[in-house]
Motif scaffolding. Sequence first.
Motif, mmCIF file in Angstrom:
data_model
loop_
_atom_site.group_PDB
_atom_site.id
_atom_site.type_symbol
_atom_site.label_atom_id
_atom_site.label_comp_id
_atom_site.label_asym_id
_atom_site.label_seq_id
_atom_site.Cartn_x
_atom_site.Cartn_y
_atom_site.Cartn_z
ATOM 1 N N MET A 1 8.622 -33.652 20.302
ATOM 2 C CA MET A 1 8.739 -34.635 19.215
ATOM 3 C C MET A 1 9.327 -35.937 19.757
ATOM 4 O O MET A 1 10.319 -35.912 20.489
ATOM 5 N N ALA A 2 8.700 -37.055 19.395
ATOM 6 C CA ALA A 2 9.259 -38.341 19.826
ATOM 7 C C ALA A 2 8.961 -39.380 18.759
ATOM 8 O O ALA A 2 7.947 -39.291 18.054
ATOM 9 N N LEU A 3 9.849 -40.367 18.659
ATOM 10 C CA LEU A 3 9.622 -41.464 17.731
ATOM 11 C C LEU A 3 9.248 -42.714 18.509
ATOM 12 O O LEU A 3 9.882 -43.049 19.507
ATOM 13 N N LEU A 4 8.223 -43.385 18.018
ATOM 14 C CA LEU A 4 7.845 -44.695 18.556
ATOM 15 C C LEU A 4 8.294 -45.752 17.550
ATOM 16 O O LEU A 4 7.912 -45.686 16.378
ATOM 17 N N LEU A 5 9.074 -46.705 18.026
ATOM 18 C CA LEU A 5 9.489 -47.820 17.161
ATOM 19 C C LEU A 5 8.500 -48.956 17.356
ATOM 20 O O LEU A 5 8.293 -49.419 18.493
ATOM 21 N N HIS A 6 7.893 -49.398 16.282
ATOM 22 C CA HIS A 6 6.937 -50.507 16.356
ATOM 23 C C HIS A 6 7.554 -51.623 15.505
ATOM 24 O O HIS A 6 7.266 -51.761 14.320
ATOM 25 N N SER A 7 8.482 -52.355 16.107
ATOM 26 C CA SER A 7 9.263 -53.285 15.300
ATOM 27 C C SER A 7 9.799 -54.413 16.165
ATOM 28 O O SER A 7 9.368 -54.586 17.317
ATOM 29 N N THR A 8 10.757 -55.133 15.636
ATOM 30 C CA THR A 8 11.254 -56.333 16.311
ATOM 31 C C THR A 8 12.154 -55.958 17.501
ATOM 32 O O THR A 8 12.813 -54.916 17.472
ATOM 33 N N PRO A 9 12.214 -56.822 18.523
ATOM 34 C CA PRO A 9 13.045 -56.536 19.699
ATOM 35 C C PRO A 9 14.512 -56.297 19.334
ATOM 36 O O PRO A 9 15.172 -55.470 19.961
ATOM 37 N N GLU A 10 15.024 -56.975 18.303
ATOM 38 C CA GLU A 10 16.446 -56.823 17.955
ATOM 39 C C GLU A 10 16.782 -55.386 17.572
ATOM 40 O O GLU A 10 17.908 -54.933 17.750
ATOM 41 N N ARG A 11 15.816 -54.673 16.981
ATOM 42 C CA ARG A 11 16.115 -53.307 16.544
ATOM 43 C C ARG A 11 16.141 -52.314 17.711
ATOM 44 O O ARG A 11 16.746 -51.261 17.606
ATOM 45 N N ARG A 12 15.435 -52.685 18.797
ATOM 46 C CA ARG A 12 15.182 -51.681 19.847
ATOM 47 C C ARG A 12 16.455 -51.129 20.456
ATOM 48 O O ARG A 12 16.591 -49.927 20.669
ATOM 49 N N GLU A 13 17.412 -52.030 20.739
ATOM 50 C CA GLU A 13 18.620 -51.603 21.444
ATOM 51 C C GLU A 13 19.410 -50.607 20.582
ATOM 52 O O GLU A 13 19.832 -49.544 21.058
ATOM 53 N N ILE A 14 19.576 -50.942 19.312
ATOM 54 C CA ILE A 14 20.390 -50.085 18.438
ATOM 55 C C ILE A 14 19.689 -48.746 18.204
ATOM 56 O O ILE A 14 20.298 -47.683 18.300
ATOM 57 N N TRP A 15 18.392 -48.797 17.927
ATOM 58 C CA TRP A 15 17.657 -47.538 17.730
ATOM 59 C C TRP A 15 17.705 -46.695 19.005
ATOM 60 O O TRP A 15 17.885 -45.473 18.958
ATOM 61 N N GLY A 16 17.575 -47.332 20.157
ATOM 62 C CA GLY A 16 17.606 -46.617 21.439
ATOM 63 C C GLY A 16 18.936 -45.893 21.595
ATOM 64 O O GLY A 16 18.978 -44.726 22.003
ATOM 65 N N ARG A 17 20.035 -46.591 21.267
ATOM 66 C CA ARG A 17 21.355 -45.964 21.388
ATOM 67 C C ARG A 17 21.500 -44.797 20.424
ATOM 68 O O ARG A 17 21.927 -43.692 20.800
ATOM 69 N N VAL A 18 21.105 -44.998 19.139
ATOM 70 C CA VAL A 18 21.249 -43.931 18.138
ATOM 71 C C VAL A 18 20.446 -42.700 18.556
ATOM 72 O O VAL A 18 20.925 -41.569 18.481
#
Length: 303
Positions: free
Chosen positions: A1-18
Amino acid sequence: MALLLHSTPERREIWGRVFAEAGELFFATEAEVTDPEEVTHIACWIPPNDLSRYPNLSAVIGVGAGTDHMPPLPEGVALSRTVAPGIEAMVRDWVVLAVLALHRDLPLYLDQATRGEWVTHKTRLARTRRVGIMGMGRIGTLVAQTLGAMDFEVLGWSRAAKAIDGVETFGGDDLDGFLSRSDILVGLLPLTDDTRGILDDRLFARLPRGAGLVQAGRGAQMDMEALRRALNGGQLLAAMLDVTDPEPLPPDHWAWADPRVIVTPHIGAQTDAEEGAQHALAVIRAGREGAPLPGLVDRARGY
Ligand code: NDP
Ligand code: OXD
């Protein structure tokens, strides 16, 4: 199972950490995906064009509360909308701001201010003002509770009538009864086939004369020309809009220049990245456990 984030660069860092902290597999962009079969969830405002690339996709997670803009999804792919306390609190704050602005005649005083006019008008107590909320879901209920605590008389309209302490509630078939008692009407409905264009001449005519309008649902729910007619005819005194038709509202649109209307550019809520990621994690975990998906959208109902 994996999630792909298709969104703005600002979200990537926080989602990556979570996701790293939760030990869940995460791709910050489509380019990072080497094996598309790993992707089971996509979080986005609008999904990538070619979803057939992801044969094991089980859910698309909309990063906002509304999902009316989502295209049809492949058979068997669920749609979840983000459920987050921050979204609800932000929209509540905006609606309270708008209701107070209309209750205390802010459009009138802002207009007078452009001419340096020190002129006072009669002020009403909150308890003499009836606020009718269209859409008694997560946000509408929070707004109703907050306005009730501020002494407003609060009414609520939803498909199925609800029992909410201190709120007079109406079911879908009693729209006219609800409207006839709403001095300030608040729009907090999702956009569906049933609610598209609902704020029209006929609806405005059923409000008490001189009513106010606060609209935070979706722009396509309102005929902007009907709003103009209602204002010009005195049926509505003023309006505050966070959503418009079209969006963005063109710079030369009459509503920007009309002193009876205050427009904000769809800023009622902006999903907090941390809360959005936590919602996505909850969707993944529920799917794994076979539990009901948080924020599951009933696509036949439209919300
Ligand atoms: P919910 O799904 O929790 O609630 C929707 C409510 O609308 C429910 O009470 C539902 O009735 C009612 N409803 C839906 N269709 C009808 C209908 N045809 N007739 C009567 N009532 C109806 O949504 P939320 O409260 O979370 O959000 C509402 C909307 O607010 C979002 O869909 C979005 O469009 C908008 N929004 C705007 C934002 C902004 O920035 N301006 C930010 C976030 C949201 P019932 O309870 O009977 O099902
Ligand atoms: C929305 C949002 O649905 O910003 O408008 O969440």
